[in-house]
Design an enzyme around this catalytic site. Structure first.
Site, PDB file in Angstrom:
ATOM      1  N   ILE A   1     -18.016 -11.693 -29.373  1.00  0.00           N
ATOM      2  CA  ILE A   1     -16.673 -12.258 -29.175  1.00  0.00           C
ATOM      3  C   ILE A   1     -16.175 -11.963 -27.759  1.00  0.00           C
ATOM      4  CG2 ILE A   1     -14.313 -12.369 -30.059  1.00  0.00           C
ATOM      5  CD1 ILE A   1     -15.402 -11.349 -32.757  1.00  0.00           C
TER       6      ILE A   1
ATOM      7  N   ALA B   1     -16.721  -2.125 -29.955  1.00  0.00           N
ATOM      8  CA  ALA B   1     -16.844  -1.491 -31.267  1.00  0.00           C
ATOM      9  C   ALA B   1     -18.286  -1.594 -31.734  1.00  0.00           C
ATOM     10  CB  ALA B   1     -15.940  -2.193 -32.291  1.00  0.00           C
TER      11      ALA B   1
ATOM     12  N   THR C   1     -10.060  -6.361 -37.474  1.00  0.00           N
ATOM     13  CA  THR C   1     -10.730  -7.198 -38.481  1.00  0.00           C
ATOM     14  C   THR C   1      -9.933  -7.284 -39.783  1.00  0.00           C
ATOM     15  OG1 THR C   1     -12.689  -7.225 -39.908  1.00  0.00           O
ATOM     16  CG2 THR C   1     -12.035  -5.087 -39.083  1.00  0.00           C
ATOM     17  N   ASP C   2     -10.180  -8.334 -40.547  1.00  0.00           N
ATOM     18  CA  ASP C   2      -9.555  -8.450 -41.873  1.00  0.00           C
ATOM     19  C   ASP C   2     -10.142  -7.452 -42.874  1.00  0.00           C
ATOM     20  OD1 ASP C   2     -12.064  -9.624 -42.267  1.00  0.00           O
ATOM     21  OD2 ASP C   2     -11.294 -11.546 -43.007  1.00  0.00           O
ATOM     22  N   GLU C   3     -11.312  -6.870 -42.528  1.00  0.00           N
ATOM     23  CA  GLU C   3     -11.971  -5.980 -43.500  1.00  0.00           C
ATOM     24  C   GLU C   3     -11.159  -4.714 -43.780  1.00  0.00           C
ATOM     25  OE1 GLU C   3     -16.138  -5.390 -43.255  1.00  0.00           O
ATOM     26  OE2 GLU C   3     -16.517  -7.426 -42.559  1.00  0.00           O
TER      27      GLU C   3
ATOM     28  N   TYR D   1     -17.825   0.927 -41.705  1.00  0.00           N
ATOM     29  CA  TYR D   1     -17.322   0.094 -40.597  1.00  0.00           C
ATOM     30  C   TYR D   1     -15.827  -0.153 -40.743  1.00  0.00           C
ATOM     31  CZ  TYR D   1     -16.011  -4.253 -38.230  1.00  0.00           C
ATOM     32  OH  TYR D   1     -15.346  -5.198 -37.497  1.00  0.00           O
TER      33      TYR D   1
ATOM     34  N   LYS E   1     -12.616   0.987 -38.414  1.00  0.00           N
ATOM     35  CA  LYS E   1     -11.694   0.045 -37.765  1.00  0.00           C
ATOM     36  C   LYS E   1     -10.259   0.308 -38.245  1.00  0.00           C
ATOM     37  CE  LYS E   1     -12.363  -3.012 -35.329  1.00  0.00           C
ATOM     38  NZ  LYS E   1     -12.442  -3.114 -33.844  1.00  0.00           N
TER      39      LYS E   1
ATOM     40  N   LYS F   1     -26.185 -10.978 -38.086  1.00  0.00           N
ATOM     41  CA  LYS F   1     -25.074 -11.443 -38.924  1.00  0.00           C
ATOM     42  C   LYS F   1     -25.491 -12.716 -39.650  1.00  0.00           C
ATOM     43  CE  LYS F   1     -22.464  -8.169 -37.068  1.00  0.00           C
ATOM     44  NZ  LYS F   1     -21.523  -8.261 -35.984  1.00  0.00           N
TER      45      LYS F   1
ATOM     46  N   ARG G   1     -16.098 -15.445 -47.621  1.00  0.00           N
ATOM     47  CA  ARG G   1     -15.580 -15.059 -46.308  1.00  0.00           C
ATOM     48  C   ARG G   1     -14.750 -16.222 -45.774  1.00  0.00           C
ATOM     49  NH1 ARG G   1     -16.996 -11.063 -48.243  1.00  0.00           N
ATOM     50  NH2 ARG G   1     -18.303  -9.377 -47.420  1.00  0.00           N
TER      51      ARG G   1
ATOM     52  N   ASN H   1     -20.857 -17.421 -49.555  1.00  0.00           N
ATOM     53  CA  ASN H   1     -22.010 -17.313 -48.645  1.00  0.00           C
ATOM     54  C   ASN H   1     -23.068 -18.380 -48.916  1.00  0.00           C
ATOM     55  OD1 ASN H   1     -20.849 -15.098 -47.459  1.00  0.00           O
ATOM     56  ND2 ASN H   1     -21.957 -13.610 -48.721  1.00  0.00           N
TER      57      ASN H   1
HETATM   58  P1  NAD Z   1     -20.549  -7.058 -31.111  1.00  0.00           P
HETATM   59  O1  NAD Z   1     -21.223  -5.982 -31.888  1.00  0.00           O
HETATM   60  O2  NAD Z   1     -21.240  -8.370 -30.912  1.00  0.00           O
HETATM   61  O3  NAD Z   1     -20.187  -6.513 -29.651  1.00  0.00           O
HETATM   62  C1  NAD Z   1     -19.626  -5.251 -29.431  1.00  0.00           C
HETATM   63  C2  NAD Z   1     -19.710  -4.955 -27.941  1.00  0.00           C
HETATM   64  O4  NAD Z   1     -19.118  -3.676 -27.710  1.00  0.00           O
HETATM   65  C3  NAD Z   1     -21.144  -4.875 -27.413  1.00  0.00           C
HETATM   66  O5  NAD Z   1     -21.256  -5.573 -26.195  1.00  0.00           O
HETATM   67  C4  NAD Z   1     -21.379  -3.381 -27.202  1.00  0.00           C
HETATM   68  O6  NAD Z   1     -22.296  -3.093 -26.156  1.00  0.00           O
HETATM   69  C5  NAD Z   1     -19.969  -2.919 -26.869  1.00  0.00           C
HETATM   70  N1  NAD Z   1     -19.756  -1.486 -27.166  1.00  0.00           N
HETATM   71  C6  NAD Z   1     -20.094  -0.818 -28.302  1.00  0.00           C
HETATM   72  N2  NAD Z   1     -19.732   0.463 -28.200  1.00  0.00           N
HETATM   73  C7  NAD Z   1     -19.144   0.617 -26.988  1.00  0.00           C
HETATM   74  C8  NAD Z   1     -18.536   1.710 -26.318  1.00  0.00           C
HETATM   75  N3  NAD Z   1     -18.486   2.937 -26.872  1.00  0.00           N
HETATM   76  N4  NAD Z   1     -18.008   1.505 -25.084  1.00  0.00           N
HETATM   77  C9  NAD Z   1     -18.066   0.276 -24.499  1.00  0.00           C
HETATM   78  N5  NAD Z   1     -18.637  -0.784 -25.087  1.00  0.00           N
HETATM   79  C10 NAD Z   1     -19.159  -0.629 -26.321  1.00  0.00           C
HETATM   80  O7  NAD Z   1     -19.138  -7.259 -31.801  1.00  0.00           O
HETATM   81  P2  NAD Z   1     -18.250  -8.584 -31.947  1.00  0.00           P
HETATM   82  O8  NAD Z   1     -18.670  -9.312 -33.149  1.00  0.00           O
HETATM   83  O9  NAD Z   1     -18.216  -9.258 -30.636  1.00  0.00           O
HETATM   84  O10 NAD Z   1     -16.834  -7.921 -32.261  1.00  0.00           O
HETATM   85  C11 NAD Z   1     -15.927  -7.598 -31.203  1.00  0.00           C
HETATM   86  C12 NAD Z   1     -14.689  -6.977 -31.818  1.00  0.00           C
HETATM   87  O11 NAD Z   1     -14.085  -7.887 -32.726  1.00  0.00           O
HETATM   88  C13 NAD Z   1     -14.974  -5.710 -32.631  1.00  0.00           C
HETATM   89  O12 NAD Z   1     -13.935  -4.798 -32.392  1.00  0.00           O
HETATM   90  C14 NAD Z   1     -14.959  -6.179 -34.078  1.00  0.00           C
HETATM   91  O13 NAD Z   1     -14.571  -5.146 -34.933  1.00  0.00           O
HETATM   92  C15 NAD Z   1     -13.941  -7.288 -34.015  1.00  0.00           C
HETATM   93  N6  NAD Z   1     -14.091  -8.375 -34.992  1.00  0.00           N
HETATM   94  C16 NAD Z   1     -15.293  -9.007 -35.149  1.00  0.00           C
HETATM   95  C17 NAD Z   1     -15.381 -10.090 -36.034  1.00  0.00           C
HETATM   96  C18 NAD Z   1     -16.674 -10.843 -36.235  1.00  0.00           C
HETATM   97  O14 NAD Z   1     -16.744 -11.717 -37.122  1.00  0.00           O
HETATM   98  N7  NAD Z   1     -17.716 -10.600 -35.453  1.00  0.00           N
HETATM   99  C19 NAD Z   1     -14.255 -10.492 -36.751  1.00  0.00           C
HETATM  100  C20 NAD Z   1     -13.049  -9.803 -36.568  1.00  0.00           C
HETATM  101  C21 NAD Z   1     -12.977  -8.759 -35.671  1.00  0.00           C
HETATM  102  O1  DAU Z   2     -14.443 -10.222 -41.716  1.00  0.00           O
HETATM  103  C1  DAU Z   2     -14.631  -9.884 -40.370  1.00  0.00           C
HETATM  104  C2  DAU Z   2     -15.937  -9.159 -40.222  1.00  0.00           C
HETATM  105  O2  DAU Z   2     -16.959 -10.137 -40.366  1.00  0.00           O
HETATM  106  C3  DAU Z   2     -16.079  -8.428 -38.891  1.00  0.00           C
HETATM  107  O3  DAU Z   2     -15.121  -7.404 -38.822  1.00  0.00           O
HETATM  108  C4  DAU Z   2     -17.480  -7.830 -38.754  1.00  0.00           C
HETATM  109  O4  DAU Z   2     -17.625  -7.245 -37.477  1.00  0.00           O
HETATM  110  C5  DAU Z   2     -18.490  -8.940 -38.924  1.00  0.00           C
HETATM  111  O5  DAU Z   2     -19.802  -8.411 -38.862  1.00  0.00           O
HETATM  112  C6  DAU Z   2     -18.279  -9.667 -40.239  1.00  0.00           C
HETATM  113  O6  DAU Z   2     -18.601  -8.809 -41.361  1.00  0.00           O
HETATM  114  P1  DAU Z   2     -19.391  -9.354 -42.649  1.00  0.00           P
HETATM  115  O7  DAU Z   2     -20.030  -8.215 -43.319  1.00  0.00           O
HETATM  116  O8  DAU Z   2     -18.525 -10.253 -43.462  1.00  0.00           O
HETATM  117  O9  DAU Z   2     -20.480 -10.289 -41.876  1.00  0.00           O
HETATM  118  P2  DAU Z   2     -22.043 -10.504 -42.100  1.00  0.00           P
HETATM  119  O10 DAU Z   2     -22.424 -11.659 -41.244  1.00  0.00           O
HETATM  120  O11 DAU Z   2     -22.821  -9.259 -41.963  1.00  0.00           O
HETATM  121  O12 DAU Z   2     -22.108 -10.964 -43.611  1.00  0.00           O
HETATM  122  C7  DAU Z   2     -21.381 -12.101 -44.070  1.00  0.00           C
HETATM  123  C8  DAU Z   2     -21.627 -12.235 -45.559  1.00  0.00           C
HETATM  124  O13 DAU Z   2     -23.009 -12.614 -45.753  1.00  0.00           O
HETATM  125  C9  DAU Z   2     -21.460 -10.939 -46.310  1.00  0.00           C
HETATM  126  O14 DAU Z   2     -20.901 -11.229 -47.597  1.00  0.00           O
HETATM  127  C10 DAU Z   2     -22.866 -10.401 -46.470  1.00  0.00           C
HETATM  128  C11 DAU Z   2     -23.713 -11.659 -46.543  1.00  0.00           C
HETATM  129  N1  DAU Z   2     -25.079 -11.551 -45.993  1.00  0.00           N
HETATM  130  C12 DAU Z   2     -25.232 -11.028 -44.740  1.00  0.00           C
HETATM  131  C13 DAU Z   2     -26.485 -10.908 -44.187  1.00  0.00           C
HETATM  132  C14 DAU Z   2     -26.653 -10.306 -42.802  1.00  0.00           C
HETATM  133  C15 DAU Z   2     -26.162 -12.008 -46.724  1.00  0.00           C
HETATM  134  O15 DAU Z   2     -26.024 -12.515 -47.840  1.00  0.00           O
HETATM  135  N2  DAU Z   2     -27.399 -11.888 -46.166  1.00  0.00           N
HETATM  136  C16 DAU Z   2     -27.616 -11.343 -44.940  1.00  0.00           C
HETATM  137  O16 DAU Z   2     -28.784 -11.232 -44.494  1.00  0.00           O
END
Ligand code: NAD
Ligand code: DAU
Length: 354
Positions: free
Chosen positions: A11, A81, A132-134, A158, A162, A197, A222, A257
Site C-alpha cells: 500500500i 508494519a 486495519t478493520d481487523e 497481527y 495493530k 495474500k 472480507r 473467499n
Molecule cells: P506490506 O507488508 O506489504 O508492507 C509493509 C512495509 O513496511 C514493507 O515495505 C516493510 O519493509 C516495511 N516495514 C516493516 N517493518 C518496518 C520497520 N520496523 N520500519 C520501517 N519499515 C518497516 O503491508 P501493506 O499491505 O502495504 O500494509 C501497509 C499498512 O496498511 C500496514 O500498517 C497494514 O497494517 C495496513 N493495512 C493493510 C491492509 C491490506 O489489505 N494489506 C488493509 C488495511 C490496513
Molecule cells: O482486513 C484488512 C487486513 O486484510 C489487513 O489488515 C492485513 O494486513 C491483510 O493481510 C488482510 O488480512 P487477511 O487475513 O484478511 O488477508 P489474506 O489475504 O491473508 O486472507 C484473506 C482471506 O483469504 C482470509 O479469510 C484467509 C483466506 N486465505 C488466505 C490465503 C493466503 C485462503 O483461503 N487461502 C490462502 O492461501
C-alpha cells in the site's frame, strides 16, 4: 515534504506513486526493506528528485530524529508494519517489535519534533496512522458493519499488535495533543500485492499450475477495496480529517473467499486460458483452516463519505480485472519476489495444511 514509512510495501508504494503522480510535494520514504519491502515497486521513480528513499527502522529513534531535523516534514504517514496474519501466527515477535514498539518509538520522536515546531507549522502538522478493520474482531452474518465506535476485539497476533498501535496513537493525542489521524481500512488488492495474500497468491499459483489453497470452507467474508481507493482516502483524511478522529475506509464490497477465487479463475480463463482448455477452478484445493480465523469483516464507510466526501472510484469488477491484468503484464516482478525466502514461507505455511 511528507514522510511516508513503509513506502516500499504494497500500500505504501502505491501511495507514494499516486502522491507523486498528483503533486510535486516531495516524499521522504523510510522503509526497513523486510521481505515485504521491495524497491522494484518504486522503480518508476528512479532519478526523481522528489523521492528520497532511506532504508531504516521506524524504531530507530536516532535515525528518525535526524531525518526529521534534516527534512522538516509537515506530515508523517505511518504505513510501516508487519502485515500478514498467517506469519503472525507462525512468529508473532516481529509484529510486537514493529507494530507496537516501533510505533511507540516513532511517536516519541515525532512528539519531540512537533513540540519544537513554530506555532503555525505545529498546528498544521499531522501524524496519520494507517490501520486495519481487523482490530474490531469478527462479525457474524447479519451483524451491522464495523463503525468507528465498534469496540476493539482483535483475535490474531497481527490484529492485537495493530490494536495496540492504534491505542498508542490515540493516547499520544489525548495526553500530549499530538495531531493524529487514524484510518482503519478493509482488505486491499491491486498492483504490487505480495503473493502471500489471497488474491495475488491465487493469480500466481493458477498461472504456475499449482493448487489454489482455500482455507476451511472458503465462506469467510472480507470487504475488498482497490488499493488506489485506499490511497485516495488517506490523501483526503490527511487533507481534511479532524485531529484525534478515526475514519473507517472500505469498499462496501463484502465477498466470501471462494467467490473471490472463482472470479480470479474466470478472469484468467478469459485472459490467459489454460492450454488444456480446462478452467483454473480445477486447481482449487480446500486446505486446513487458519487458527482463530475471523469469519467476517465489513466496514461502514459512512463517516468518511459524509464528513470528507470520499467514495471509492472502482467497483470490485473493474478493480479485480485491472489487478489480474497487472499480474499478467508484470511476470518479471512476480518472478523476482518469489525468492528463496518466499519459497520457504510457502513451504512453512502450506505443507502442514494439506
Ligand atoms: P506490506 O507488508 O506489504 O508492507 C509493509 C512495509 O513496511 C514493507 O515495505 C516493510 O519493509 C516495511 N516495514 C516493516 N517493518 C518496518 C520497520 N520496523 N520500519 C520501517 N519499515 C518497516 O503491508 P501493506 O499491505 O502495504 O500494509 C501497509 C499498512 O496498511 C500496514 O500498517 C497494514 O497494517 C495496513 N493495512 C493493510 C491492509 C491490506 O489489505 N494489506 C488493509 C488495511 C490496513
Ligand atoms: O482486513 C484488512 C487486513 O486484510 C489487513 O489488515 C492485513 O494486513 C491483510 O493481510 C488482510 O488480512 P487477511 O487475513 O484478511 O488477508 P489474506 O489475504 O491473508 O486472507 C484473506 C482471506 O483469504 C482470509 O479469510 C484467509 C483466506 N486465505 C488466505 C490465503 C493466503 C485462503 O483461503 N487461502 C490462502 O492461501
Amino acid at each position: 515534504m511528507i514522510l511516508v514509512t513503509g513506502g516500499a510495501g504494497f500500500i505504501g508504494a502505491n501511495f507514494v506513486l499516486d502522491w507523486l503522480a498528483q503533486s510535486d510535494e516531495a516524499v521522504l520514504n523510510l522503509d526497513k526493506l523486510t521481505y515485504a519491502g521491495n524497491q522494484e515497486n518504486l522503480a518508476s521513480l528512479h532519478g526523481d528528485a522528489r523521492h528520497v528513499f532511506v532504508q531504516g527502522d521506524i524504531g530507530d529513534q536516532e535515525l528518525v530524529a535526524r531525518l526529521l531535523a534534516e527534512h522538516q516534514p509537515r506530515a508523517i504517514l505511518n504505513f510501516a508494519a508487519e502485515s500478514h496474519v498467517d506469519r503472525s501466527i507462525h512468529g508473532p515477535e516481529d509484529f510486537m517489535q514493529t507494530n507496537i514498539m516501533g510505533t511507540f518509538r516513532l511517536l516519541e520522536v515525532v512528539r519531540a519534533y512537533w513540540q519544537d515546531m513554530k506555532v503555525e507549522a505545529r498546528s498544521a502538522f499531522r501524524f496519520l496512522h494507517v490501520s486495519t478493520d481487523e482490530v474490531y474482531g469478527s462479525l457474524v452474518q447479519g451483524d451491522p458493519a464495523f463503525s468507528e465506535r465498534h469496540q476493539y476485539e482483535p483475535n490474531s497476533p497481527y490484529s492485537a499488535s495493530k490494536a495496540a498501535s492504534d491505542h498508542l496513537v490515540r493516547a499520544w493525542h489525548h495526553t500530549y495533543g499530538l495531531p493524529v489521524l487514524t484510518t482503519n481500512c478493509s482488505n486491499n488488492y491491486g498492483p504490487y500485492h505480495f503473493p502471500e495474500k489471497l488474491i495475488p497468491l491465487m493469480i500466481v499459483n493458477a498461472l504456475a499450475g499449482k493448487p489454489l489453497p482455500v482455507y476451511g470452507d472458503g465462506m469467510q467474508v472480507r470487504d475488498w477495496l482497490y488499493v488506489k481507493d485506499h490511497c485516495s482516502a488517506i490523501r483526503r483524511v490527511l487533507e481534511a480529517g479532524q485531529p484525534g478522529e478515526v475514519y473507517n475506509v472500505g469498499g462496501w464490497n463484502e465477498k466470501p473467499n471462494i467467490d473471490i477465487v472463482h472470479t480470479v479463475c474466470t478472469l484468467l480463463d478469459e485472459l490467459r486460458p489454460r492450454l488444456d482448455g480446462k478452467s483454473y477452478r480445477e486447481q482449487i484445493t480446500y486446505v486446513k483452516d487458519r487458527p482463530g480465523h475471523d469469519r467476517r469483516y465489513a466496514i461502514d464507510a459512512g463517516k468518511i463519505e459524509r464528513e470528507l466526501g470520499w467514495k471509492p472510484a472502482e467497483t470490485f469488477e473493474s478493480g479485480i480485472r485491472k489487478t489480474v491484468q497487472w499480474y499478467l503484464d508484470n511476470p518479471d516482478w512476480v518472478a523476482h519476489v518469489q525468492s528463496g525466502a518466499y519459497r520457504e514461507w510457502v513451504q512453512a505455511n502450506y505443507a502442514e495444511r494439506v
